[in-house]
Design a protein around this motif. Structure first.
Motif, mmCIF file in Angstrom:
data_model
loop_
_atom_site.group_PDB
_atom_site.id
_atom_site.type_symbol
_atom_site.label_atom_id
_atom_site.label_comp_id
_atom_site.label_asym_id
_atom_site.label_seq_id
_atom_site.Cartn_x
_atom_site.Cartn_y
_atom_site.Cartn_z
ATOM 1 N N GLN A 28 0.928 -1.332 0.015
ATOM 2 C CA GLN A 28 -0.115 0.033 -0.065
ATOM 3 C C GLN A 28 0.903 1.392 0.040
ATOM 4 O OE1 GLN A 28 -3.280 0.166 2.753
ATOM 5 N NE2 GLN A 28 -3.037 -2.008 3.057
ATOM 6 N N LEU A 29 1.978 1.093 0.766
ATOM 7 C CA LEU A 29 2.912 2.261 0.810
ATOM 8 C C LEU A 29 3.530 2.635 -0.639
ATOM 9 C CD1 LEU A 29 4.834 1.946 4.210
ATOM 10 C CD2 LEU A 29 3.996 4.266 3.178
ATOM 11 N N LYS A 34 3.960 5.902 -5.335
ATOM 12 C CA LYS A 34 3.486 5.902 -6.947
ATOM 13 C C LYS A 34 2.586 6.715 -7.464
ATOM 14 C CE LYS A 34 5.793 1.553 -7.983
ATOM 15 N NZ LYS A 34 5.510 0.043 -8.514
ATOM 16 N N GLU A 35 1.373 7.025 -6.649
ATOM 17 C CA GLU A 35 0.335 7.678 -7.024
ATOM 18 C C GLU A 35 0.557 9.213 -6.686
ATOM 19 O OE1 GLU A 35 -2.980 6.511 -4.414
ATOM 20 O OE2 GLU A 35 -3.259 4.578 -5.240
ATOM 21 N N TYR A 66 -0.183 9.026 1.509
ATOM 22 C CA TYR A 66 1.116 8.466 1.708
ATOM 23 C C TYR A 66 1.803 8.798 3.110
ATOM 24 C CZ TYR A 66 6.169 7.526 0.959
ATOM 25 O OH TYR A 66 7.353 7.066 0.713
ATOM 26 N N ASN A 67 1.436 10.133 3.714
ATOM 27 C CA ASN A 67 1.808 10.245 4.966
ATOM 28 C C ASN A 67 1.181 9.382 6.100
ATOM 29 O OD1 ASN A 67 4.012 11.969 4.295
ATOM 30 N ND2 ASN A 67 2.641 13.772 4.084
ATOM 31 N N TYR A 80 10.211 1.326 6.295
ATOM 32 C CA TYR A 80 10.075 1.426 4.862
ATOM 33 C C TYR A 80 11.017 2.261 4.249
ATOM 34 C CZ TYR A 80 7.708 2.797 0.588
ATOM 35 O OH TYR A 80 7.414 3.218 -0.707
ATOM 36 N N SER A 81 11.411 1.994 3.275
ATOM 37 C CA SER A 81 12.436 3.130 2.308
ATOM 38 C C SER A 81 12.062 2.847 1.174
ATOM 39 C CB SER A 81 13.927 2.764 2.632
ATOM 40 O OG SER A 81 14.608 3.573 1.754
ATOM 41 N N PRO A 82 11.616 3.630 0.321
ATOM 42 C CA PRO A 82 11.263 3.611 -1.267
ATOM 43 C C PRO A 82 12.461 3.565 -2.070
ATOM 44 C CG PRO A 82 11.261 5.856 -0.658
ATOM 45 C CD PRO A 82 11.428 5.087 0.726
ATOM 46 N N PHE A 83 13.608 3.612 -1.422
ATOM 47 C CA PHE A 83 15.018 3.239 -2.096
ATOM 48 C C PHE A 83 15.624 2.110 -2.350
ATOM 49 C CE2 PHE A 83 14.581 7.757 -0.694
ATOM 50 C CZ PHE A 83 14.594 8.399 -1.704
#
Length: 84
Positions: A28-29, A34-35, A66-67, A80-83
């Motif tokens: 979901q995160l 991406k959204e 997102y927050n 969580y890390s998007p990288f």
């Protein structure tokens, strides 16, 4: 007649309802991130004034989502890390 209705109700109530399958919090995160990025991209590429307003609201809404999910993840002790 009453017995038939009672038996019917028992049969309906005893059937198992399949559990809903929801994406994990991490999924979901990532989807929310991406959204948010897509909303920013849309804002950068739109020129009509009405659509600019819509794009700005879209950015705000997706950022808040997102927050919210980030706070939920922190509360649950997830990292969580998007990288990654």
């Amino acid at each position: 007649m009453k017995t038939k209705l009672t038996n019917l109700a028992k049969g309906v109530l005893s059937e198992r309802v399949p559990e809903a399958k929801y994406p994990s919090l991490m999924q979901q995160l990532e989807e929310a991130r991406k959204e948010w990025l897509n909303a920013q991209n849309y804002y950068n590429n739109v020129s009509d004034t009405d659509l600019v307003d819509y794009a700005a609201y879209l950015i705000q809404a997706s950022e808040k989502k997102y927050n919210y999910l980030l706070k939920r993840a922190r509360h649950e002790g997830l990292e969580y890390s998007p990288f990654n």
